[in-house]
Design a protein around this motif. Sequence first.
Motif, PDB file in Angstrom:
ATOM      1  N   ILE A  50       0.849  -1.204   0.000  1.00 10.92           N
ATOM      2  CA  ILE A  50       0.000   0.000   0.000  1.00 10.92           C
ATOM      3  C   ILE A  50       0.876   1.242   0.000  1.00 10.92           C
ATOM      4  CG2 ILE A  50      -1.610   1.380   1.384  1.00 10.92           C
ATOM      5  CD1 ILE A  50      -2.950  -1.261   2.207  1.00 10.92           C
ATOM      6  N   TYR A  51       1.913   1.228   0.830  1.00  2.89           N
ATOM      7  CA  TYR A  51       2.824   2.366   0.893  1.00  2.89           C
ATOM      8  C   TYR A  51       3.483   2.615  -0.463  1.00  2.89           C
ATOM      9  CZ  TYR A  51       6.434   5.543   2.509  1.00  2.89           C
ATOM     10  OH  TYR A  51       7.230   6.635   2.658  1.00  2.89           O
ATOM     11  N   GLU A  52       4.013   1.578  -1.069  1.00  2.00           N
ATOM     12  CA  GLU A  52       4.697   1.712  -2.361  1.00  2.00           C
ATOM     13  C   GLU A  52       3.765   2.256  -3.443  1.00  2.00           C
ATOM     14  OE1 GLU A  52       6.197  -2.191  -3.275  1.00  2.00           O
ATOM     15  OE2 GLU A  52       7.658  -2.135  -1.637  1.00  2.00           O
ATOM     16  N   VAL A  53       2.550   1.766  -3.458  1.00  2.00           N
ATOM     17  CA  VAL A  53       1.596   2.134  -4.500  1.00  2.00           C
ATOM     18  C   VAL A  53       1.015   3.530  -4.270  1.00  2.00           C
ATOM     19  CG1 VAL A  53      -0.707   1.563  -5.417  1.00  2.00           C
ATOM     20  CG2 VAL A  53       0.989  -0.239  -5.080  1.00  2.00           C
ATOM     21  N   SER A  54       0.789   3.918  -3.010  1.00  2.00           N
ATOM     22  CA  SER A  54      -0.027   5.094  -2.707  1.00  2.00           C
ATOM     23  C   SER A  54       0.684   6.305  -2.139  1.00  2.00           C
ATOM     24  CB  SER A  54      -1.116   4.690  -1.706  1.00  2.00           C
ATOM     25  OG  SER A  54      -1.857   3.625  -2.197  1.00  2.00           O
ATOM     26  N   HIS A  55       1.913   6.160  -1.645  1.00  2.00           N
ATOM     27  CA  HIS A  55       2.587   7.267  -0.976  1.00  2.00           C
ATOM     28  C   HIS A  55       3.101   8.288  -1.984  1.00  2.00           C
ATOM     29  CE1 HIS A  55       6.023   9.276   1.100  1.00  2.00           C
ATOM     30  NE2 HIS A  55       5.078   9.409   1.998  1.00  2.00           N
ATOM     31  N   LEU A  56       2.718   9.545  -1.774  1.00  2.00           N
ATOM     32  CA  LEU A  56       3.180  10.658  -2.603  1.00  2.00           C
ATOM     33  C   LEU A  56       3.812  11.703  -1.703  1.00  2.00           C
ATOM     34  CD1 LEU A  56      -0.036  11.113  -4.793  1.00  2.00           C
ATOM     35  CD2 LEU A  56       2.010   9.797  -5.381  1.00  2.00           C
ATOM     36  N   GLU A  57       4.785  12.419  -2.218  1.00  2.00           N
ATOM     37  CA  GLU A  57       5.400  13.520  -1.475  1.00  2.00           C
ATOM     38  C   GLU A  57       5.185  14.817  -2.222  1.00  2.00           C
ATOM     39  OE1 GLU A  57       9.478  12.537  -0.654  1.00  2.00           O
ATOM     40  OE2 GLU A  57       8.923  10.871   0.644  1.00  2.00           O
ATOM     41  N   GLY A  58       5.064  15.915  -1.470  1.00  2.00           N
ATOM     42  CA  GLY A  58       4.801  17.237  -2.039  1.00  2.00           C
ATOM     43  C   GLY A  58       4.079  18.058  -0.994  1.00  2.00           C
TER      44      GLY A  58
ATOM     45  N   TYR B  40      -6.980   6.239  -3.903  1.00  2.00           N
ATOM     46  CA  TYR B  40      -7.479   5.713  -5.174  1.00  2.00           C
ATOM     47  C   TYR B  40      -6.424   4.865  -5.874  1.00  2.00           C
ATOM     48  CZ  TYR B  40     -11.157   8.984  -4.170  1.00  2.00           C
ATOM     49  OH  TYR B  40     -12.175   9.651  -3.555  1.00  2.00           O
ATOM     50  N   LEU B  41      -5.167   5.072  -5.539  1.00  2.00           N
ATOM     51  CA  LEU B  41      -4.120   4.252  -6.138  1.00  2.00           C
ATOM     52  C   LEU B  41      -4.165   2.826  -5.603  1.00  2.00           C
ATOM     53  CD1 LEU B  41      -1.171   6.809  -6.286  1.00  2.00           C
ATOM     54  CD2 LEU B  41      -2.655   6.026  -8.154  1.00  2.00           C
ATOM     55  N   PHE B  42      -4.414   2.643  -4.303  1.00  2.00           N
ATOM     56  CA  PHE B  42      -4.518   1.260  -3.825  1.00  2.00           C
ATOM     57  C   PHE B  42      -5.905   0.677  -4.081  1.00  2.00           C
ATOM     58  CE2 PHE B  42      -5.412   3.257   0.450  1.00  2.00           C
ATOM     59  CZ  PHE B  42      -6.578   2.597   0.786  1.00  2.00           C
TER      60      PHE B  42
ATOM     61  N   GLY C  17     -20.888   2.380   2.262  1.00  2.00           N
ATOM     62  CA  GLY C  17     -19.697   2.948   1.654  1.00  2.00           C
ATOM     63  C   GLY C  17     -19.887   4.428   1.419  1.00  2.00           C
ATOM     64  N   LEU C  18     -19.001   5.224   2.011  1.00  2.00           N
ATOM     65  CA  LEU C  18     -19.114   6.678   1.857  1.00  2.00           C
ATOM     66  C   LEU C  18     -18.489   7.133   0.544  1.00  2.00           C
ATOM     67  CD1 LEU C  18     -18.377   8.089   5.429  1.00  2.00           C
ATOM     68  CD2 LEU C  18     -20.499   7.162   4.470  1.00  2.00           C
ATOM     69  N   GLU C  19     -19.163   8.098  -0.081  1.00  2.00           N
ATOM     70  CA  GLU C  19     -18.683   8.700  -1.328  1.00  2.00           C
ATOM     71  C   GLU C  19     -17.325   9.338  -1.074  1.00  2.00           C
ATOM     72  OE1 GLU C  19     -19.893  12.481  -4.131  1.00  2.00           O
ATOM     73  OE2 GLU C  19     -21.424  11.685  -2.813  1.00  2.00           O
ATOM     74  N   MET C  20     -16.381   9.119  -1.802  1.00  2.00           N
ATOM     75  CA  MET C  20     -16.259   8.245  -2.929  1.00  2.00           C
ATOM     76  C   MET C  20     -15.355   7.073  -2.582  1.00  2.00           C
ATOM     77  SD  MET C  20     -15.525   9.657  -6.734  1.00  2.00           S
ATOM     78  CE  MET C  20     -14.123   8.807  -7.388  1.00  2.00           C
ATOM     79  N   GLY C  21     -14.384   7.303  -1.723  1.00  2.00           N
ATOM     80  CA  GLY C  21     -13.386   6.282  -1.430  1.00  2.00           C
ATOM     81  C   GLY C  21     -13.901   5.066  -0.695  1.00  2.00           C
ATOM     82  N   GLY C  22     -14.971   5.203   0.075  1.00  2.00           N
ATOM     83  CA  GLY C  22     -15.504   4.053   0.792  1.00  2.00           C
ATOM     84  C   GLY C  22     -16.299   3.109  -0.093  1.00  2.00           C
ATOM     85  N   ILE C  23     -16.719   3.576  -1.252  1.00  2.00           N
ATOM     86  CA  ILE C  23     -17.575   2.769  -2.122  1.00  2.00           C
ATOM     87  C   ILE C  23     -16.870   1.528  -2.668  1.00  2.00           C
ATOM     88  CG2 ILE C  23     -18.821   2.784  -4.319  1.00  2.00           C
ATOM     89  CD1 ILE C  23     -19.890   5.574  -3.488  1.00  2.00           C
ATOM     90  N   PRO C  24     -15.673   1.639  -3.252  1.00  2.00           N
ATOM     91  CA  PRO C  24     -15.058   0.406  -3.743  1.00  2.00           C
ATOM     92  C   PRO C  24     -14.720  -0.579  -2.626  1.00  2.00           C
ATOM     93  CG  PRO C  24     -13.589   2.283  -4.084  1.00  2.00           C
ATOM     94  CD  PRO C  24     -14.892   2.817  -3.600  1.00  2.00           C
ATOM     95  N   ILE C  25     -14.349  -0.074  -1.466  1.00  2.00           N
ATOM     96  CA  ILE C  25     -14.020  -0.952  -0.350  1.00  2.00           C
ATOM     97  C   ILE C  25     -15.272  -1.652   0.158  1.00  2.00           C
ATOM     98  CG2 ILE C  25     -13.124  -1.015   2.014  1.00  2.00           C
ATOM     99  CD1 ILE C  25     -11.355   1.414   1.100  1.00  2.00           C
TER     100      ILE C  25
END
Length: 174
Positions: free
Chosen positions: A10-18, A35-37, A64-72
């Motif tokens: 999850i870290y490798e796929v989803s971690h962004l810096e900025g 959304y990446l994981f 599932g809450l809009e939007m990120g909870g829906i796919p889970i």
Amino acid sequence: MNNNELTQKIYEVSHLEGEFTLRSGQISHEYFDKYLFESHPELLVIIAEKLSEMIPQGTEVLAGLEMGGIPIATALSIRTGIPVVFVRKKAKEYGTCKLAEGIEIRDKNVCIIEDVVTTGGQIKLSANDLRNFGANIKNVICVIERDKKGRENLKNEGLKLLSLFTMEDLKKHL
């Protein structure tokens, strides 16, 4: 895949810096793009498998809450056979004008599903909306608990937060 391998992936796929402004208004120099994981089927299947073990006994509906909870929530519903509803931030103003799309939630034990919890602000709003429609809500399940403030805020609303990982779990892979 064990929990350590999953956190690393999850870290490798989803971690962004900025520099990122979070929904709460806080500024962060790192961001976990959920959304990446969530868009990796192999990760979503494993996440649903792990989260399914956390669903409280007696849960009748997953919300599932809009939007990120829906796919889970959808993956969890497929895994467990528990029906799912999709919760909008605001009821639509046309057609059925529903806030929660799917089966009836009145008098049902509903568990809210979210991807990342920081302050819990949207969860509190959605829980109150769902309660106004007659749902019994005591539990929230999330993949990543970003900030302990969210847990405290939800507890003050009578909600118990169950998280698969904390931010500290993910940061172990820095």
